[in-house]
Design a protein around this motif. Structure first.
Motif, short mmCIF file in Angstrom:
data_model
loop_
_atom_site.label_atom_id
_atom_site.label_comp_id
_atom_site.label_asym_id
_atom_site.label_seq_id
_atom_site.Cartn_x
_atom_site.Cartn_y
_atom_site.Cartn_z
N ASN A 171 -6.63 0.83 -5.01
CA ASN A 171 -6.30 -0.42 -4.32
C ASN A 171 -5.22 -0.24 -3.25
OD1 ASN A 171 -7.75 -2.80 -4.95
ND2 ASN A 171 -6.92 -2.77 -7.02
N MET A 172 -4.89 1.02 -2.96
CA MET A 172 -3.77 1.23 -2.02
C MET A 172 -4.01 0.59 -0.66
SD MET A 172 -2.15 4.56 -0.20
CE MET A 172 -3.04 4.14 1.31
N GLN A 173 -5.27 0.48 -0.29
CA GLN A 173 -5.56 -0.16 1.00
C GLN A 173 -6.27 -1.50 0.83
OE1 GLN A 173 -7.24 3.07 3.39
NE2 GLN A 173 -5.37 3.02 4.62
N ASN A 174 -6.01 -2.15 -0.29
CA ASN A 174 -6.50 -3.52 -0.47
C ASN A 174 -5.48 -4.42 0.21
OD1 ASN A 174 -7.11 -6.09 -1.38
ND2 ASN A 174 -7.65 -5.42 -3.45
N PHE A 175 -5.68 -4.59 1.50
CA PHE A 175 -4.64 -5.23 2.32
C PHE A 175 -4.37 -6.67 1.92
CE2 PHE A 175 -6.36 -1.84 5.17
CZ PHE A 175 -5.27 -0.98 5.04
N ILE A 176 -5.40 -7.34 1.45
CA ILE A 176 -5.19 -8.75 1.04
C ILE A 176 -4.26 -8.77 -0.17
CG2 ILE A 176 -6.35 -10.82 0.15
CD1 ILE A 176 -8.61 -10.22 2.08
N MET A 177 -4.50 -7.85 -1.10
CA MET A 177 -3.63 -7.78 -2.28
C MET A 177 -2.20 -7.39 -1.87
SD MET A 177 -3.84 -5.29 -5.62
CE MET A 177 -5.12 -6.10 -6.53
N LEU A 178 -2.08 -6.40 -1.01
CA LEU A 178 -0.74 -5.95 -0.59
C LEU A 178 0.03 -7.09 0.06
CD1 LEU A 178 -1.66 -2.46 0.95
CD2 LEU A 178 -0.85 -2.92 -1.37
N LYS A 179 -0.66 -7.86 0.89
CA LYS A 179 0.02 -8.98 1.57
C LYS A 179 0.52 -10.00 0.55
CE LYS A 179 -2.29 -9.20 6.01
NZ LYS A 179 -3.23 -9.94 6.83
N GLU A 180 -0.32 -10.31 -0.45
CA GLU A 180 0.10 -11.29 -1.48
C GLU A 180 1.30 -10.76 -2.25
OE1 GLU A 180 -0.67 -14.57 -2.20
OE2 GLU A 180 -1.72 -14.25 -0.31
N LEU A 181 1.29 -9.47 -2.57
CA LEU A 181 2.40 -8.89 -3.33
C LEU A 181 3.68 -8.87 -2.50
CD1 LEU A 181 0.53 -6.07 -5.27
CD2 LEU A 181 1.21 -8.33 -6.08
N GLY A 182 3.52 -8.97 -1.19
CA GLY A 182 4.67 -9.07 -0.30
C GLY A 182 5.39 -10.39 -0.43
N LYS A 183 4.71 -11.36 -1.03
CA LYS A 183 5.32 -12.70 -1.13
C LYS A 183 6.05 -12.91 -2.45
CE LYS A 183 1.58 -14.72 1.61
NZ LYS A 183 0.30 -15.41 1.40
N ILE A 184 5.93 -11.96 -3.36
CA ILE A 184 6.57 -12.18 -4.66
C ILE A 184 7.84 -11.34 -4.78
CG2 ILE A 184 4.37 -12.79 -5.75
CD1 ILE A 184 4.45 -10.09 -7.15
N ASP A 185 8.67 -11.73 -5.74
CA ASP A 185 9.94 -11.05 -5.92
C ASP A 185 9.87 -10.18 -7.18
OD1 ASP A 185 12.56 -10.26 -5.72
OD2 ASP A 185 13.35 -12.07 -6.67
N LYS A 186 9.13 -9.09 -7.10
CA LYS A 186 8.97 -8.20 -8.24
C LYS A 186 8.73 -6.80 -7.69
CE LYS A 186 6.44 -10.39 -11.74
NZ LYS A 186 7.24 -10.59 -12.91
#
Ligand code: PEP
Ligand code: MN
Length: 336
Positions: free
Chosen positions: A186-201
């Motif tokens: 999933n390293m280039q699952n960009f939609i997932m990466l973007k969402e994880l950019g919004k969380i504080d974890k």
């Protein structure tokens, strides 16, 4: 582009400059180090008049950042990022061990392994609940029940947990997870990466099977560009022509990534080779190369493991490895 501010500049002066730059439609990444303050400019820096910036009395120098990754770039943030999860630190100065089974299989299994790895010095418990398997006929993980068991093991031992998110639809279940793993696939699952950019974890980002270091850093940049700067890079072996090992551990990525980026870099020797008897030497190599930690698969009954049994080591073997790594960490002057 980065703007290095002269030492001892008044904060109000810096803020005036920040406003001026932001007024040109750019974002500022502010890095306050011990010796210097650096403003990292994110966005279309073509619009910036560098002559004007250089002539500002509080500006020491202005440098163009050639690389496409900005927030992950060491130029933006000269000091090492250290990620702290309830006092358990990952980053320069530490050798942090994350250990546990490939997959959570039962309460007894995960709690027994958690207790053992904690006693040996692991600071985090790993375990997959949602598993990315090459075959749809292989064990797919326990899913939500697996997460509950991990949380139970955390309660029993106090160890923070690291587990893989395979799809954004599962994110709600991850509220009490301490570190979210993004797997190699999933390293280039960009939609997932973007969402994880919004969380504080904190996000433990694994290197893709065939990803270059630059692509790896761009994946980190996707998360960081959203505001989440707590990213841990994990090298887990890459695809090469060599078939004697499951993958090939790219040990060179430790010094290279740490030079290019300020993010912590850890090594997963288990997935790198896929062979239990190589784990110790690869883990030693990781620490000697300057890695900030290791993630090791440990199983109480490797021969019965539902996933990745060939690379699993026993708790006793893990204990032995930790004793060895302590000596290596000592040589490096790091806390383990
Ligand atoms: C894992 O950590 O169990 C895993 C599946 O790792 P990777 O994504 O590196 O294959
Ligand atoms: Mn595994």
């Amino acid at each position: 582009m980065i703007v290095v501010i002269k030492p001892h500049t008044e904060e109000a002066e810096i803020q005036k400059l920040v406003k001026f730059i932001e007024g040109q439609g750019l974002q500022i990444h502010y890095s306050q180090g011990i010796n210097s303050t650096i403003l990292g400019l994110v966005g279309d820096t073509q619009v910036v008049d560098t002559h004007k910036l250089r002539s500002n009395k509080i500006v020491e120098k202005v440098l163009r950042v050639q690389e496409p990754y900005k927030k992950a770039n060491r130029m933006f943030h000269p000091e090492d990022t250290i990620i702290d999860v309830a006092g358990n630190k990952i980053g320069e100065g530490y050798v942090t061990a994350i250990a546990g089974p490939c997959s959570v299989e039962s309460e007894e299994q995960i709690v027994e392994i958690a207790r053992a790895v904690k006693a040996s010095g692991a600071k985090f418990l790993r375990g997959g609940a949602f598993k990315p398997r090459t075959s749809p006929y292989s064990f797919q993980g326990m899913g939500a029940t697996g997460l509950e068991l991990l949380l139970l093991a955390k309660k029993e031992t106090g160890l923070p947990i690291v587990t893989e998110l395979m799809d954004l639809s599962q994110l709600d279940l991850f509220e009490d997870v301490d570190v979210i793993q993004v797997g190699a696939r999933n390293m280039q699952n960009f939609i997932m990466l973007k969402e994880l950019g919004k969380i504080d974890k904190p996000i433990l980002l694994k290197r893709g099977l065939s990803a270059t270091m630059s692509e790896f850093l761009m994946a980190a940049e996707y998360i960081m560009s959203g505001g989440n700067e707590k990213v841990i890079l994990c090298e887990r072996g890459i695809r090469t022509f060599e078939k004697a090992t499951r993958n090939t551990l790219d040990i060179s990525c430790v010094p290279v990534l740490k030079r290019k980026s300020h993010l912590p870099v850890i090594i997963d020797p288990s997935h790198a080779t896929g062979i239990n008897w190589t784990v110790e030497s690869m883990a030693k190599a990781a620490v000697a190369a300057g890695a900030d930690g290791v993630m090791i698969e440990v199983h109480n009954k490797p021969e019965e493991a539902l996933c990745d049994g060939d690379q699993a080591i026993t708790p006793a073997e893990f204990d032995h490895i930790m004793n060895t790594l302590k000596k290596y960490a000592d040589i490096e002057g790091k806390t383990i």
